[in-house]
Motif scaffolding. Structure first.
Motif, PDB file in Angstrom:
ATOM      1  N   ILE A   1       2.071 -36.360  -5.063  1.00  0.00           N
ATOM      2  CA  ILE A   1       1.364 -35.159  -4.601  1.00  0.00           C
ATOM      3  C   ILE A   1       1.707 -34.896  -3.131  1.00  0.00           C
ATOM      4  O   ILE A   1       1.771 -35.830  -2.326  1.00  0.00           O
ATOM      5  CB  ILE A   1      -0.167 -35.320  -4.756  1.00  0.00           C
ATOM      6  CG1 ILE A   1      -0.534 -35.669  -6.207  1.00  0.00           C
ATOM      7  CG2 ILE A   1      -0.902 -34.050  -4.326  1.00  0.00           C
ATOM      8  CD1 ILE A   1      -0.152 -34.631  -7.223  1.00  0.00           C
ATOM      9  N   VAL A   2       1.913 -33.616  -2.801  1.00  0.00           N
ATOM     10  CA  VAL A   2       2.178 -33.238  -1.404  1.00  0.00           C
ATOM     11  C   VAL A   2       1.311 -32.051  -1.022  1.00  0.00           C
ATOM     12  O   VAL A   2       0.795 -31.332  -1.877  1.00  0.00           O
ATOM     13  CB  VAL A   2       3.663 -32.874  -1.180  1.00  0.00           C
ATOM     14  CG1 VAL A   2       4.571 -34.073  -1.428  1.00  0.00           C
ATOM     15  CG2 VAL A   2       4.060 -31.682  -2.061  1.00  0.00           C
ATOM     16  N   ASN A   3       1.173 -31.862   0.278  1.00  0.00           N
ATOM     17  CA  ASN A   3       0.461 -30.690   0.802  1.00  0.00           C
ATOM     18  C   ASN A   3       1.293 -29.450   0.508  1.00  0.00           C
ATOM     19  O   ASN A   3       2.490 -29.415   0.782  1.00  0.00           O
ATOM     20  CB  ASN A   3       0.240 -30.850   2.304  1.00  0.00           C
ATOM     21  CG  ASN A   3      -0.620 -29.753   2.881  1.00  0.00           C
ATOM     22  OD1 ASN A   3      -0.239 -28.583   2.908  1.00  0.00           O
ATOM     23  ND2 ASN A   3      -1.798 -30.135   3.362  1.00  0.00           N
TER      24      ASN A   3
ATOM     25  N   LEU B   1       4.170 -29.763   2.913  1.00  0.00           N
ATOM     26  CA  LEU B   1       4.933 -30.660   2.037  1.00  0.00           C
ATOM     27  C   LEU B   1       4.844 -32.119   2.475  1.00  0.00           C
ATOM     28  O   LEU B   1       5.662 -32.951   2.071  1.00  0.00           O
ATOM     29  CB  LEU B   1       6.410 -30.229   1.962  1.00  0.00           C
ATOM     30  CG  LEU B   1       6.671 -28.834   1.401  1.00  0.00           C
ATOM     31  CD1 LEU B   1       8.169 -28.559   1.340  1.00  0.00           C
ATOM     32  CD2 LEU B   1       6.051 -28.675   0.019  1.00  0.00           C
ATOM     33  N   ALA B   2       3.808 -32.428   3.265  1.00  0.00           N
ATOM     34  CA  ALA B   2       3.585 -33.813   3.672  1.00  0.00           C
ATOM     35  C   ALA B   2       2.992 -34.600   2.502  1.00  0.00           C
ATOM     36  O   ALA B   2       2.194 -34.079   1.712  1.00  0.00           O
ATOM     37  CB  ALA B   2       2.633 -33.853   4.862  1.00  0.00           C
ATOM     38  N   THR B   3       3.406 -35.848   2.372  1.00  0.00           N
ATOM     39  CA  THR B   3       2.916 -36.695   1.284  1.00  0.00           C
ATOM     40  C   THR B   3       1.400 -36.873   1.392  1.00  0.00           C
ATOM     41  O   THR B   3       0.864 -37.155   2.476  1.00  0.00           O
ATOM     42  CB  THR B   3       3.592 -38.078   1.334  1.00  0.00           C
ATOM     43  OG1 THR B   3       5.007 -37.910   1.223  1.00  0.00           O
ATOM     44  CG2 THR B   3       3.102 -38.955   0.195  1.00  0.00           C
ATOM     45  N   ALA B   4       0.726 -36.699   0.288  1.00  0.00           N
ATOM     46  CA  ALA B   4      -0.738 -36.799   0.275  1.00  0.00           C
ATOM     47  C   ALA B   4      -1.199 -38.238   0.466  1.00  0.00           C
ATOM     48  O   ALA B   4      -0.572 -39.176  -0.033  1.00  0.00           O
ATOM     49  CB  ALA B   4      -1.283 -36.250  -1.036  1.00  0.00           C
TER      50      ALA B   4
ATOM     51  N   TYR C   1      -2.956 -28.658  -2.628  1.00  0.00           N
ATOM     52  CA  TYR C   1      -2.047 -29.781  -2.888  1.00  0.00           C
ATOM     53  C   TYR C   1      -1.362 -29.529  -4.226  1.00  0.00           C
ATOM     54  O   TYR C   1      -1.970 -28.967  -5.150  1.00  0.00           O
ATOM     55  CB  TYR C   1      -2.802 -31.113  -2.911  1.00  0.00           C
ATOM     56  CG  TYR C   1      -3.318 -31.522  -1.553  1.00  0.00           C
ATOM     57  CD1 TYR C   1      -2.535 -32.269  -0.687  1.00  0.00           C
ATOM     58  CD2 TYR C   1      -4.582 -31.113  -1.122  1.00  0.00           C
ATOM     59  CE1 TYR C   1      -2.992 -32.613   0.577  1.00  0.00           C
ATOM     60  CE2 TYR C   1      -5.051 -31.451   0.133  1.00  0.00           C
ATOM     61  CZ  TYR C   1      -4.253 -32.203   0.983  1.00  0.00           C
ATOM     62  OH  TYR C   1      -4.710 -32.529   2.243  1.00  0.00           O
ATOM     63  N   ILE C   2      -0.105 -29.941  -4.316  1.00  0.00           N
ATOM     64  CA  ILE C   2       0.671 -29.673  -5.543  1.00  0.00           C
ATOM     65  C   ILE C   2       1.427 -30.921  -5.979  1.00  0.00           C
ATOM     66  O   ILE C   2       1.692 -31.824  -5.171  1.00  0.00           O
ATOM     67  CB  ILE C   2       1.675 -28.516  -5.321  1.00  0.00           C
ATOM     68  CG1 ILE C   2       2.624 -28.846  -4.156  1.00  0.00           C
ATOM     69  CG2 ILE C   2       0.948 -27.202  -5.105  1.00  0.00           C
ATOM     70  CD1 ILE C   2       3.751 -27.838  -3.985  1.00  0.00           C
TER      71      ILE C   2
END
Length: 335
Positions: free
Chosen positions: A92-94, A98-101, A122-123
């Motif tokens: 999952i990332v923001n 696109l930062a790693t959750a 988040y996607i």
């Protein structure tokens, strides 16, 4: 990839989903998790109330059981999905940066996915995790629908339970009173006029108990609305009617069959290896004799209730005791 988290997450999610499906869609009672939790919550309330059926605390046991079951399902599905997402660091990332959750962000993502909110901040990063997210969202939708589908008939069944209890207790506060109130000087026709309705309600209650065993934990602290004393009251009245030579064989057989079916349902679910700690009393028939009802001699009555029906009445004693009642609620109107 952390396969331990992945396997634990899949197992937790599937086990919770299976328990939910078994409980809400099956006609054969609740799942193992649901049944275990229900018994545990009831035992907690039962001990806290001093094992007293008149305690107002026990009235909250049923709602507490339902709420606990719902919370366990939510926690099980939520944590199952969370562990699956946690197994892959980049699952999952923001959606903006696109930062790693982080772990907490994945927990948040799992929650809003199951609740079908679809916030979108988040996607999922791969097709696999997108499919997992979609399946989880559908499961969440099904979970919400199933919970509503389950809770509505449960509450309806609880209403029928109280109605049945009141119907029986309205016929008489003791088994002897039921006989006296039904006696017209010749027979018990007024009692048998109500047997069809009584059996219908009792059969429906038994089937509800089989499908929704959680209703057993909805306790009413008013004796006239409590199901356990009412069932025992009716059972004892049935045997007194036999002693009095009640002649409507068809309706006596109907009553016997429905009472037996209820007893068997209780034995299968709540009275396995149940122990009775008190002795069932022999009914005093002095007032029955005064009313001119032709019952058998005292020795025959004593032999029937103390010997022939000993095991049966021990089971009835256990049924009363496990709900916080005693035989006083059946044979003593002052209680």
């Amino acid at each position: 990839m952390n396969y331990l988290y992945l396997i634990l997450g899949i197992l937790l999610f599937i086990l919770t989903l299976m328990d939910l499906i078994k409980t809400t869609f099956s006609s054969n009672g609740g799942g193992k998790i649901t049944n275990t939790i229900s018994k545990g919550v009831w035992k907690l309330f039962f001990v806290a109330s001093g094992k007293n059926g008149k305690s107002g605390l026990l009235s909250y046991a049923g709602p507490a059981v339902l709420i606990t079951i719902l919370l366990v399902w939510i926690i099980g599905l939520w944590n199952g999905l969370f562990l699956m997402l946690l197994s892959d660091k980049g699952s999952i990332v923001n959606s903006s940066t696109l930062a790693t959750a982080t772990s907490l962000e994945k927990l948040y993502y799992a929650g809003f996915t199951l609740s079908t909110l679809g916030v979108g901040d988040y996607i999922a990063t791969t097709d696999t995790w997108r499919i997992v997210t979609s399946l989880a969202a559908f499961s969440g939708l099904a979970f919400i629908t199933a919970s509503i589908t389950y809770f509505v008939p449960v509450l309806s069944a609880v209403g029928l339970q109280s109605k049945l209890s009141l119907y029986i207790s309205g016929m008489g506060k003791t088994p002897q009173q039921i006989l006296i109130n039904s006696w017209n000087g010749k027979d018990f026709s007024s009692f048998f006029d109500n047997v069809s309705d009584l059996c219908q309600m009792l059969m429906q209650h038994t089937m509800n108990h089989h499908s929704y065993p959680v209703i057993h934990y909805f306790h009413n602290n008013q004796v006239k609305l409590a199901i356990a004393p009412a069932i025992v009251l009716l059972d004892e009245a049935y045997h007194l009617l036999k002693l009095a030579g009640a002649k409507d064989e068809l309706k006596m057989e109907m009553l016997y069959t429905t009472l037996k079916t209820y007893k068997e349902t209780m034995e299968e679910s709540f009275l396995k290896n149940a122990k009775a700690y008190n002795k069932a009393p022999t009914p005093d028939l002095a007032k029955v004799h005064q009313a001119g009802i032709p019952v058998k001699e005292t020795e025959q009555v004593k032999r029937m209730f103390e010997q022939e029906l000993h095991e049966h009445r021990q089971l009835l004693t256990a049924l009363l005791e496990k709900d916080g009642w005693t035989w006083k609620q059946v044979y003593d109107p002052s209680y």
